[in-house]
Design an enzyme around this catalytic site. Sequence first.
Site, PDB file in Angstrom:
ATOM      1  N   GLY A 208       0.842  -1.209   0.000  1.00  0.00           N
ATOM      2  CA  GLY A 208       0.000   0.000   0.000  1.00  0.00           C
ATOM      3  C   GLY A 208       0.867   1.245   0.000  1.00  0.00           C
ATOM      4  O   GLY A 208       2.048   1.190  -0.333  1.00  0.00           O
ATOM      5  N   ASN A 209       0.279   2.381   0.364  1.00  0.00           N
ATOM      6  CA  ASN A 209       1.060   3.618   0.477  1.00  0.00           C
ATOM      7  C   ASN A 209       0.440   4.497   1.562  1.00  0.00           C
ATOM      8  O   ASN A 209      -0.540   4.109   2.196  1.00  0.00           O
ATOM      9  CB  ASN A 209       1.143   4.339  -0.873  1.00  0.00           C
ATOM     10  CG  ASN A 209      -0.224   4.696  -1.397  1.00  0.00           C
ATOM     11  OD1 ASN A 209      -0.935   5.499  -0.814  1.00  0.00           O
ATOM     12  ND2 ASN A 209      -0.622   4.066  -2.513  1.00  0.00           N
ATOM     13  N   TYR A 210       1.014   5.667   1.762  1.00  0.00           N
ATOM     14  CA  TYR A 210       0.638   6.500   2.920  1.00  0.00           C
ATOM     15  C   TYR A 210      -0.555   7.430   2.680  1.00  0.00           C
ATOM     16  O   TYR A 210      -0.843   8.277   3.510  1.00  0.00           O
ATOM     17  CB  TYR A 210       1.837   7.345   3.347  1.00  0.00           C
ATOM     18  CG  TYR A 210       3.016   6.551   3.833  1.00  0.00           C
ATOM     19  CD1 TYR A 210       2.931   5.834   5.029  1.00  0.00           C
ATOM     20  CD2 TYR A 210       4.200   6.496   3.114  1.00  0.00           C
ATOM     21  CE1 TYR A 210       4.005   5.098   5.491  1.00  0.00           C
ATOM     22  CE2 TYR A 210       5.287   5.762   3.567  1.00  0.00           C
ATOM     23  CZ  TYR A 210       5.183   5.058   4.760  1.00  0.00           C
ATOM     24  OH  TYR A 210       6.248   4.335   5.210  1.00  0.00           O
ATOM     25  N   SER A 211      -1.241   7.296   1.549  1.00  0.00           N
ATOM     26  CA  SER A 211      -2.350   8.239   1.307  1.00  0.00           C
ATOM     27  C   SER A 211      -3.450   8.067   2.362  1.00  0.00           C
ATOM     28  O   SER A 211      -3.894   6.956   2.631  1.00  0.00           O
ATOM     29  CB  SER A 211      -2.934   8.009  -0.093  1.00  0.00           C
ATOM     30  OG  SER A 211      -4.105   8.776  -0.235  1.00  0.00           O
ATOM     31  N   ALA A 276      -3.819   7.601  -4.792  1.00  0.00           N
ATOM     32  CA  ALA A 276      -2.435   7.123  -4.962  1.00  0.00           C
ATOM     33  C   ALA A 276      -2.549   5.631  -5.265  1.00  0.00           C
ATOM     34  O   ALA A 276      -2.725   4.805  -4.360  1.00  0.00           O
ATOM     35  CB  ALA A 276      -1.650   7.379  -3.690  1.00  0.00           C
TER      36      ALA A 276
END
Length: 400
Positions: A208-211, A276
């Site tokens: 995943g990512n930090y959005s 994102a």
Amino acid sequence: MMKGKHIILGICGGIAAYKSVYLLRLLVKAGAEVQVVITPAGKEFITPVTLSSLSGKPVISEFFTANTGSWNSHVDLGLWADAMIIAPATASTIGKMANGIADNMLVTTYLSAKCPIFLAPAMDLDMMAHPSTKRNLELLASYGNHIIEPAVGELASHLVGKGRMEEPENIVKAVEAYFSSQCDLKGRSVMITAGPTYERIDPVRFIGNYSSGKMGYAIAEECARRGAEVTLVSGPVSLKCSNPRIRRIDVESAREMLEAADEAFATSDVAIMCAAVADYYVENRATTKIKREKDEIPQIVLKRNPDIAATLGAKKRPWQLLVGFALETDNEAVNAKSKIERKNLDFIVLNSLRDKDACFGTDTNKVTIIAADGAEKPFALKPKSEVARDIVDEVVSRLR
Ligand code: PMT
């Protein structure tokens, strides 16, 4: 017009305060969420119990709540509101507002508010006609506040003249007329992607990512506030939407996001791609938890995800507007400009991880809007709600 709107109703100490109860009822009936802020003198005319029963919220009057010691934040209130109505507005409060005398919760809230302000003055005819009142009202009008002129009639003093607070129905009409004039996206449908995507590795792990979704959700709220019907295709986030004009579709992976976005885009005038999106998914995703006790280290095989923005860009019809985001760490403008072309975007919103307090998870962002012809509009660091306003202003100017 009022449905889902956040309204601060400021009540001052005047006999017309009894009419504020009707005004409050009308606002709530019209679907607004109302927070009453009353001056100490206002409480002499109308009880907080009546007002909190009708609004469904505790009435705010003091900076601190005596029994708990908790602080009522005038700044948060000012940012929460779509409009502030001060009715009745007495000569004393009008004077304080005009001159920035912040000695009560109502005036401090007014000074912090970024929303439109409506004042319905109510006072005796001689107070109304006094040069200081006139000058203060002129000053307030020059600050951009909306003055709802008092009517002529019998006053509390039994004298007849100008000073009766406008009837609650007409105050609501004035506020509705304002909102209607601001609805520059009325009749338009907007699709927005927001948040991260998660690509499963096994039932307990993902890429995943930090959005956080804050930027995309702020754009969704701004579009809905301006009258659009919004479809928000959201990755996994912990945010909530407040506007009933927002239809939210929750997805997890990029491929799920593509499916939902593609379907919504077919009937949208505008698409804003703020999510994102993970560029790869796990081809050899495990159906049971990968165990660490095994000797060999598992290999994750990645496969390229579809580019959602580019897919929509390839199908874009002449009347549709497609807006992308570019999240960069270096060579920002060059990279962003190449995305406009590759994805067939009308414009792109560039934000850089090199800027402090911008991008992932923050309440603020610093963006540059870049047009297809390369023209750049840089903006200062500001709250994401205001960044959303700048982006939607750009959308509206292009729809015209
Ligand atoms: O959610 P927050 O915490 O508030 O943070 C906001 C944000 C930083 C996520 C947001 O402002 C932002 O920059 N969003 C885009 C992030 C991104 O993926 O940028 P990109 O440069 O990798 O992608 C370019 C564009 O293509 C974006 O519009 C993206 O949504 C889109 N894209 C990317 C890959 C892909 N497979 N499909 C896409 O549609």
